[in-house]
Design an enzyme around this catalytic site. Structure first.
Site, PDB file in Angstrom:
ATOM      1  N   ASP A  12       0.830  -1.199   0.000  1.00  0.00           N
ATOM      2  CA  ASP A  12       0.000   0.000   0.000  1.00  0.00           C
ATOM      3  C   ASP A  12       0.868   1.253   0.000  1.00  0.00           C
ATOM      4  OD1 ASP A  12      -2.486   1.565   0.405  1.00  0.00           O
ATOM      5  OD2 ASP A  12      -1.674   1.896   2.401  1.00  0.00           O
TER       6      ASP A  12
ATOM      7  N   GLU B  53      -2.176  -5.093  -3.629  1.00  0.00           N
ATOM      8  CA  GLU B  53      -1.200  -4.392  -2.790  1.00  0.00           C
ATOM      9  C   GLU B  53      -0.145  -5.354  -2.245  1.00  0.00           C
ATOM     10  OE1 GLU B  53      -4.149  -0.819  -1.220  1.00  0.00           O
ATOM     11  OE2 GLU B  53      -3.826  -2.584   0.022  1.00  0.00           O
TER      12      GLU B  53
END
Length: 237
Positions: free
Chosen positions: A52, A123
């Site tokens: 992320d 992610e």
């Protein structure tokens, strides 16, 4: 934890654009917390956290270079649109990760197709690429997956909640109110039903795997139903 054989992940690696030197990393990136006998340290959660941050940095750098005249507010809106869970889930679908994801029995029927899980997997794969090949490798993967989206946003840069609030304010109405109507599903993956209420109008309801997403969807439904948009639907490049 059962790991995928190297030859099994070859097609996935080709679509991602990275060949893993450490196959264990891609195995972790594809392992959901519900997978049987998987400790939390042996799932994608830590890689998702890392990915992320890497994704946000790379996309911010891409935007800074691509839009030299854009102010901070526009860059922030573009960033939020590109890194939102739904955008990441779309990338994961393009990579074809669903058949590689390892899930527990509670998630096997529908879990791999859930936006939240697919977004997390995107992610976590980026995090795995970063650990396996460094920042340059992660940047190549992110650029390949997100550059077209950056050039052609798939929705208005203003999010539906903001657009609806501005519309109500311009007409002297009270700000929209979002009410939780229902919550279903397991604790680790609840689904929310949210209604948006604007004085003088019928409420609009939507579901989502987070309150924020359900609120945004409810606002989007309200906007579409009432014909709000056109010249107000700003921000699309």
């Amino acid at each position: 934890m059962q790991r995928p054989k190297q030859q099994d992940i070859g097609p996935l690696e080709a679509r991602i654009g990275h060949s893993f030197a450490n196959a264990h990393l891609i195995g972790l990136a594809l392992t959901h917390v519900s997978a049987s006998n998987a400790a939390r340290s042996e799932t994608y959660q830590r890689l998702e956290f890392l990915g992320d941050r890497v994704l946000g940095l790379v996309v911010a750098d891409m935007l800074y270079a691509a839009f030299p005249d854009a102010e901070e507010g526009e860059l922030s809106r573009r960033l939020a649109d590109l890194v939102r869970k739904e955008s990441c889930a779309e990338v994961a679908l393009e990579w074809g990760v669903a058949t590689f994801v390892r899930l527990g029995e509670s998630e096997k029927q529908t879990g791999a197709a859930k936006t939240a899980i697919l977004g997390d997997i995107c992610e976590s794969i980026i995090g795995a690429v970063f650990l396996d090949g460094g920042f340059d490798a992660a940047k190549r993967v992110v650029t390949q997956a997100f550059e077209a989206r950056m050039r052609s946003p798939r929705r208005p840069l203003r999010d539906p909640k903001t657009a609806l609030q501005e519309w109500a304010q311009a007409r002297g109405l009270a700000p929209p109110v979002y009410r939780e109507q229902d919550r279903t599903g397991p604790d680790h993956a609840p689904e929310f039903t949210i209604a948006v209420v604007v004085t003088g109008y019928e409420p609009a309801e939507a579901k989502g795997f987070s309150k924020r997403r359900a609120e945004q969807s409810a606002a989007e439904i309200f906007i579409a139903r009432e014909g709000i948009g056109g010249s107000e639907n700003t921000g699309a490049a």
